[in-house]
Design a protein around this motif. Structure first.
Motif, mmCIF file in Angstrom:
data_model
loop_
_atom_site.group_PDB
_atom_site.id
_atom_site.type_symbol
_atom_site.label_atom_id
_atom_site.label_comp_id
_atom_site.label_asym_id
_atom_site.label_seq_id
_atom_site.Cartn_x
_atom_site.Cartn_y
_atom_site.Cartn_z
ATOM 1 N N ILE A 1 0.862 -1.180 0.000
ATOM 2 C CA ILE A 1 0.000 0.000 0.000
ATOM 3 C C ILE A 1 0.900 1.232 0.000
ATOM 4 C CG2 ILE A 1 -1.785 1.285 1.235
ATOM 5 C CD1 ILE A 1 -2.607 -1.354 2.575
ATOM 6 N N PRO A 2 0.838 2.087 -1.031
ATOM 7 C CA PRO A 2 1.675 3.297 -1.027
ATOM 8 C C PRO A 2 1.291 4.204 0.141
ATOM 9 C CG PRO A 2 0.786 2.850 -3.219
ATOM 10 C CD PRO A 2 0.057 1.951 -2.270
ATOM 11 N N MET A 3 2.288 4.602 0.929
ATOM 12 C CA MET A 3 2.059 5.450 2.097
ATOM 13 C C MET A 3 2.869 6.740 1.950
ATOM 14 S SD MET A 3 -0.004 3.495 3.917
ATOM 15 C CE MET A 3 -0.007 4.147 5.585
ATOM 16 N N THR A 4 2.349 7.830 2.499
ATOM 17 C CA THR A 4 3.041 9.111 2.408
ATOM 18 C C THR A 4 4.246 9.173 3.321
ATOM 19 O OG1 THR A 4 0.981 10.253 1.837
ATOM 20 C CG2 THR A 4 2.778 11.607 2.667
ATOM 21 N N MET A 5 4.083 8.718 4.549
ATOM 22 C CA MET A 5 5.197 8.825 5.495
ATOM 23 C C MET A 5 6.278 7.812 5.167
ATOM 24 S SD MET A 5 3.559 7.227 8.956
ATOM 25 C CE MET A 5 2.755 5.614 8.980
ATOM 26 N N GLN A 6 7.507 8.213 5.472
ATOM 27 C CA GLN A 6 8.654 7.353 5.227
ATOM 28 C C GLN A 6 8.959 6.531 6.480
ATOM 29 O OE1 GLN A 6 11.914 9.847 4.017
ATOM 30 N NE2 GLN A 6 11.189 10.042 1.919
ATOM 31 N N TYR B 1 -4.299 5.826 24.375
ATOM 32 C CA TYR B 1 -4.909 7.125 24.067
ATOM 33 C C TYR B 1 -3.971 8.257 24.469
ATOM 34 C CZ TYR B 1 -8.126 11.091 24.217
ATOM 35 O OH TYR B 1 -8.710 12.317 24.020
ATOM 36 N N ALA B 2 -3.516 8.222 25.726
ATOM 37 C CA ALA B 2 -2.674 9.298 26.241
ATOM 38 C C ALA B 2 -1.378 9.422 25.454
ATOM 39 C CB ALA B 2 -2.374 9.061 27.720
ATOM 40 N N ALA B 3 -0.778 8.289 25.111
ATOM 41 C CA ALA B 3 0.494 8.313 24.394
ATOM 42 C C ALA B 3 0.324 8.843 22.977
ATOM 43 C CB ALA B 3 1.098 6.914 24.369
ATOM 44 N N GLY B 4 -0.758 8.458 22.312
ATOM 45 C CA GLY B 4 -1.011 8.974 20.979
ATOM 46 C C GLY B 4 -1.175 10.483 20.979
ATOM 47 N N GLU B 5 -1.847 10.997 22.008
ATOM 48 C CA GLU B 5 -2.049 12.440 22.105
ATOM 49 C C GLU B 5 -0.732 13.169 22.364
ATOM 50 O OE1 GLU B 5 -5.199 14.102 21.637
ATOM 51 O OE2 GLU B 5 -5.350 12.102 20.755
ATOM 52 N N VAL B 6 0.060 12.666 23.314
ATOM 53 C CA VAL B 6 1.280 13.393 23.667
ATOM 54 C C VAL B 6 2.317 13.285 22.553
ATOM 55 C CG1 VAL B 6 2.552 11.545 24.890
ATOM 56 C CG2 VAL B 6 2.828 13.932 25.578
ATOM 57 N N THR C 1 5.637 16.242 18.901
ATOM 58 C CA THR C 1 6.256 16.453 17.592
ATOM 59 C C THR C 1 5.859 17.806 17.013
ATOM 60 O OG1 THR C 1 4.444 15.156 16.601
ATOM 61 C CG2 THR C 1 6.513 14.016 17.030
ATOM 62 N N ASP C 2 4.613 18.222 17.230
ATOM 63 C CA ASP C 2 4.172 19.531 16.739
ATOM 64 C C ASP C 2 4.932 20.654 17.453
ATOM 65 O OD1 ASP C 2 2.171 21.142 15.132
ATOM 66 O OD2 ASP C 2 1.711 21.851 17.156
ATOM 67 N N VAL C 3 5.067 20.544 18.764
ATOM 68 C CA VAL C 3 5.793 21.554 19.530
ATOM 69 C C VAL C 3 7.269 21.564 19.132
ATOM 70 C CG1 VAL C 3 6.607 22.161 21.856
ATOM 71 C CG2 VAL C 3 4.210 21.578 21.483
ATOM 72 N N LEU D 1 3.776 12.845 10.815
ATOM 73 C CA LEU D 1 2.923 11.804 10.253
ATOM 74 C C LEU D 1 3.007 10.528 11.077
ATOM 75 C CD1 LEU D 1 3.614 12.209 6.423
ATOM 76 C CD2 LEU D 1 1.556 12.887 7.670
ATOM 77 N N ALA D 2 4.225 10.151 11.458
ATOM 78 C CA ALA D 2 4.404 8.919 12.234
ATOM 79 C C ALA D 2 3.693 9.007 13.576
ATOM 80 C CB ALA D 2 5.893 8.653 12.435
ATOM 81 N N ALA D 3 3.754 10.171 14.218
ATOM 82 C CA ALA D 3 3.085 10.342 15.503
ATOM 83 C C ALA D 3 1.571 10.272 15.347
ATOM 84 C CB ALA D 3 3.482 11.679 16.133
ATOM 85 N N ARG D 4 1.078 10.773 14.229
ATOM 86 C CA ARG D 4 -0.375 10.761 13.979
ATOM 87 C C ARG D 4 -0.926 9.348 13.932
ATOM 88 N NH1 ARG D 4 -4.932 11.267 14.007
ATOM 89 N NH2 ARG D 4 -6.290 12.949 13.295
ATOM 90 N N LEU D 5 -0.072 8.396 13.551
ATOM 91 C CA LEU D 5 -0.494 7.000 13.499
ATOM 92 C C LEU D 5 -0.974 6.515 14.867
ATOM 93 C CD1 LEU D 5 -0.640 4.409 11.754
ATOM 94 C CD2 LEU D 5 1.699 3.914 12.484
ATOM 95 N N GLY D 6 -0.396 7.053 15.943
ATOM 96 C CA GLY D 6 -0.781 6.644 17.288
ATOM 97 C C GLY D 6 -2.185 7.025 17.676
ATOM 98 N N ARG D 7 -2.783 7.953 16.953
ATOM 99 C CA ARG D 7 -4.185 8.307 17.210
ATOM 100 C C ARG D 7 -5.152 7.407 16.437
ATOM 101 N NH1 ARG D 7 -4.166 14.961 16.884
ATOM 102 N NH2 ARG D 7 -3.764 15.352 19.103
ATOM 103 N N ILE D 8 -4.626 6.694 15.460
ATOM 104 C CA ILE D 8 -5.475 5.886 14.581
ATOM 105 C C ILE D 8 -5.352 4.403 14.873
ATOM 106 C CG2 ILE D 8 -5.918 5.276 12.172
ATOM 107 C CD1 ILE D 8 -4.672 8.004 11.419
#
Length: 395
Positions: free
Chosen positions: A204-209, A332-337, A342-344, A365-372
């Protein structure tokens, strides 16, 4: 040891892993990702030193520890810039399920290789039309009779977003089979070699490396021997229990991965804020606009790590119900932090945060995976609302 500190052995384990993973680090992982290559050397080195199998019983070549030890390994590797997604899958999910529910022969056959990293096992549960609703899984296993076809199974169906199939020798597949007594479909888990006839894996082609690739799997009447089924074929509830035995470690390890990434991002941001000066030679970290978001991340990170450690303690103590509650909250908590950290970190670096040199942009992008994944934060909120707070089911 106090209730709020880890054992000396656990602390020593963390230090050893951090030292080994740090010799590879983010540059190594980034170069492998760009080249479309695998972090084979890192995986083999971790296995050689016994870090991949710390949760596997000693009699099968492991360290005899628990999921808390394995989570510490993954967290430290990620904090050193070398996250290892397949640790969530092979030793944590597959190793835990086979270790608890596999037959004696299955444990002898698969656990030693999982422990030293020489035998990697992927995990396949997600389907395109099922999403978070595992009750809608349509991959089915048909049991062959002894008359003519021999003793075995035929697997048919499709799975999506399955990690690391190209690195795995086998896949632990969640399917549904007909219960002989009730006639109803029940969950069952099968070990399927990746070179099985009728099994096709499409990237599956993915954007994140990242080194670990995602795949869609097609099972076109894949023939399996009778002992490919994990555990007792006559236990009607075995598959459901096996799923919980694997999904709780999956959430704990997902939390460890996210917490490690958050630590890495925070360390990079703090170091930059200490050195970067643009106003009267004062480091930008002296300004509250920079310092307060970093301090907030630190507080939320420590809260998340405590949830992760509590979930692991409950699981290792055999409290599956309590572990399920806290494993979900920890994930949940880890995905949020991780997303916040990473944003900060990117914002602290300014324009440098989006350059390849500093290597933080891809982490967004990699961190966003933790919310999904492996379960969305919305489904975790549903779980906590229903099972912890006692509110009516909302879905």
């Amino acid at each position: 040891m106090s209730a709020f500190s880890e054992s000396e052995e656990r602390r020593a384990l963390r230090q050893a892993v951090r030292g080994l993973a740090g010799r590879y680090g983010q540059d190594y992982v980034r170069e492998k990702s760009r080249a479309g290559e695998k972090t084979t050397e890192l995986w083999a080195d971790m296995g050689k030193h016994g870090f991949l199998g710390v949760n596997i019983p000693e009699e099968y070549g492991g360290g005899g520890g628990g999921i808390g030890d394995l989570a510490a390994v993954l967290e430290e590797a990620a904090a050193a810039g070398a996250p290892m997604l397949l640790m969530v899958v092979s030793p944590a999910i597959c190793g835990s399920i086979i270790g608890r529910y596999g037959t004696a022969e299955q444990r002898r056959r698969w656990l030693p290789g999982i422990a030293d990293g020489s035998f990697t096992m992927a995990f396949a549960i997600t389907e395109a039309d099922a999403g978070s609703n595992s009750h809608k899984i349509t991959t089915t296993a048909r049991r062959l009779s002894d008359g003519g076809d021999g003793d075995g199974w035929v697997l048919t169906g499709q799975k999506q977003f399955i990690s690391g199939v190209d690195e795995a020798a086998a896949v632990l597949v969640v399917a549904r089979a007909t219960d002989a007594e009730t006639g109803r479909l029940k969950p069952c888990l099968f070990v399927v070699p990746t070179d099985s006839a009728g099994l096709e894996a499409t990237p599956i082609p993915m954007t994140m490396q990242m080194p670990e690739k995602q795949f869609t799997l097609f099972f076109d009447d894949v023939r399996l021997p009778g002992d490919a089924l994990v555990g007792d074929p006559d236990d009607a509830d075995a598959g459901l229990a096996q799923l919980f035995a694997g999904l709780n470690p999956e959430r704990i390890m997902g939390a460890a991965l996210s917490n490690g990434m958050a630590r890495y991002a925070l360390d990079k941001a703090v170091a930059y804020a200490r050195d970067r000066a643009v106003w009267r030679d004062t480091p930008i970290g002296a300004h509250q606009g920079i310092a307060h978001p970093l301090a907030k991340v630190k507080i939320e990170l420590e809260q998340s790590r405590l949830l992760q450690q509590k979930a692991a303690e409950l699981y290792d103590a055999g409290d599956d119900l309590g572990a399920g509650e806290y494993a979900n909250m920890a994930k949940y908590a880890a995905g949020e932090v991780a997303c916040t950290a990473t944003d900060v970190a990117v914002h602290t670096h300014g324009g440098n945060g989006l350059t390849e040199e500093y290597g933080l942009a891809n982490m967004l992008l990699a961190a966003r995976l933790g919310r999904i994944a492996p379960v969305s934060r919305e489904m975790i909120l549903n779980f906590v609302a229903m099972h912890t707070l006692g509110l009516p089911k909302s879905y």
